[in-house]
Design a protein around this motif. Structure first.
Motif, PDB file in Angstrom:
ATOM      1  N   UNK A 130      -0.285  14.084 -13.291  1.00 42.12           N
ATOM      2  CA  UNK A 130       0.628  13.877 -12.160  1.00 42.12           C
ATOM      3  C   UNK A 130       0.631  12.415 -11.740  1.00 42.12           C
ATOM      4  N   UNK A 131       1.810  11.912 -11.415  1.00 41.35           N
ATOM      5  CA  UNK A 131       1.924  10.558 -10.886  1.00 41.35           C
ATOM      6  C   UNK A 131       1.442  10.535  -9.433  1.00 41.35           C
ATOM      7  N   UNK A 132       1.253   9.347  -8.904  1.00 39.94           N
ATOM      8  CA  UNK A 132       0.858   9.140  -7.500  1.00 39.94           C
ATOM      9  C   UNK A 132      -0.440   9.885  -7.164  1.00 39.94           C
ATOM     10  N   UNK A 133      -1.302  10.003  -8.164  1.00 39.01           N
ATOM     11  CA  UNK A 133      -2.523  10.795  -8.028  1.00 39.01           C
ATOM     12  C   UNK A 133      -3.688  10.033  -8.639  1.00 39.01           C
ATOM     13  N   UNK A 134      -4.864  10.158  -8.019  1.00 39.75           N
ATOM     14  CA  UNK A 134      -6.085   9.544  -8.522  1.00 39.75           C
ATOM     15  C   UNK A 134      -6.945  10.611  -9.190  1.00 39.75           C
ATOM     16  N   UNK A 135      -7.633  10.221 -10.264  1.00 38.11           N
ATOM     17  CA  UNK A 135      -8.409  11.183 -11.043  1.00 38.11           C
ATOM     18  C   UNK A 135      -9.873  10.778 -11.150  1.00 38.11           C
ATOM     19  N   UNK A 136     -10.722  11.779 -10.941  1.00 38.74           N
ATOM     20  CA  UNK A 136     -12.149  11.605 -11.169  1.00 38.74           C
ATOM     21  C   UNK A 136     -12.436  11.890 -12.640  1.00 38.74           C
ATOM     22  N   UNK A 137     -13.422  11.213 -13.200  1.00 36.87           N
ATOM     23  CA  UNK A 137     -13.730  11.358 -14.626  1.00 36.87           C
ATOM     24  C   UNK A 137     -14.162  12.777 -14.992  1.00 36.87           C
ATOM     25  N   UNK A 138     -14.504  13.604 -13.986  1.00 43.06           N
ATOM     26  CA  UNK A 138     -14.896  14.992 -14.248  1.00 43.06           C
ATOM     27  C   UNK A 138     -13.767  15.961 -13.885  1.00 43.06           C
TER      28      UNK A 138
END
Length: 301
Positions: A130-138
């Motif tokens: 998803x755009x405009x979204x931050x992701x954690x490596x897990x």
């Protein structure tokens, strides 16, 4: 190292607030340049608090941004929700005291409990990002929204990895979740996966519909399948550890290659289904990969 530096330099992205918006201190003419990165939620803004402390300490070079705003005619006093474009038209009649404003509380309640908009998604090697979204490596995500709140959930990779689940367990309201620490769990029969929070914060809303119908989270992980809304406690610090934009795409590609290397040696199973999407239930279709192995490799902190 270069990737980490790039993540630190990324501009904070607020869902629904994609364009650059000047801070109220700049709009009031008190400072020359500062962009808002907190959805005009001055009550939780570290910059606003720092400037307010300077005023309280007697800095004669400053005046409050509220002073020139309060001197405006009523029709020029844009509400913070109008400034952030979450509502098309609203003027402030409460002297910019958002803490006691009924309209502000109504908007906060709408953000917490109402249907939410869906960000655009893109297919990255069979998984949706998803755009405009931050992701954690897990494989959990965080999305900044109007009002300075952050919505949390689980990404499409993790959903397809686990296949399906019949229970979602979430922390209680008011609980504190910590970045890189387990915050909620997904259960598939007798198998349990603990997932980490991508950010620090206090839980202010839980998705009861996802708890009552776990399939909702799997079908719409970036929209109405969200899990928690938190009031962040270390927003900028925590965002430095997350991926977004091109960095998120590169990370997901690397994760896909890791998954393929685990599957390929012992099976000819094609991971990508017809149409370029990954299969829905990787765990259920790759018998030689145990639940514990998949959780350890991709989800456990």
């Amino acid at each position: 190292m270069k990737e980490k530096v790039a993540r630190k330099r990324q501009r904070i992205q607020v869902f629904g607030l994609e364009e650059e918006h000047p801070c109220v201190w700049m709009k009031a003419g008190v400072i020359n340049f500062k962009l808002c990165d907190n959805a005009y939620d001055c009550l939780t803004c570290a910059f606003d608090k720092a400037m307010s402390r300077r005023l309280e300490a007697g800095d004669g070079r400053l005046e409050s941004w509220r002073k020139p705003y309060l001197a405006k005619l009523y029709g020029q006093k844009e509400c913070r929700h109008m400034l952030s474009t979450s509502v098309p038209f609203r003027f402030c009649g409460n002297a910019y005291d958002c803490a006691t404003c009924e309209f502000d509380q109504m908007q906060e309640d709408r953000v917490l409990t109402g249907e939410i908009g869906r960000p655009a998604v893109r297919n990255v090697a069979g998984f949706y990002l998803a755009d405009q979204t931050y992701y954690h490596r897990r494989h959990t995500w965080a999305r900044l929204e109007h009002g300075g709140l952050v919505r949390l959930g689980v990404d499409d990779f993790a959903m397809r990895l686990l296949g399906y689940f019949n229970q979602v367990r979430l922390p209680r309201l008011g609980a504190h979740v910590e970045q890189n620490r387990p915050a909620w769990s997904l259960r598939r029969e007798d198998k349990i996966a603990l997932l980490v929070s991508p950010m620090d914060g206090v839980v202010v809303a839980r998705n009861h519909e996802a708890m009552e119908a776990p399939d909702r989270a799997k079908r719409d992980p970036y929209g109405n399948g969200w899990l928690l809304v938190i009031q962040p406690t270390h927003l900028k610090r925590d965002l430095q550890e997350l991926y977004s934009g091109d960095a998120a795409q590169n990370w997901l590609l690397a994760e896909t290659h890791r998954l393929e290397s685990l599957v390929a040696p012992d099976t000819d199973l094609p991971l990508a289904a017809t149409g370029g999407e990954m299969i829905e239930d990787i765990y259920g279709n790759v018998p030689h990969l145990s639940w514990d192995r998949l959780v350890e490799e991709f989800l456990r902190p």
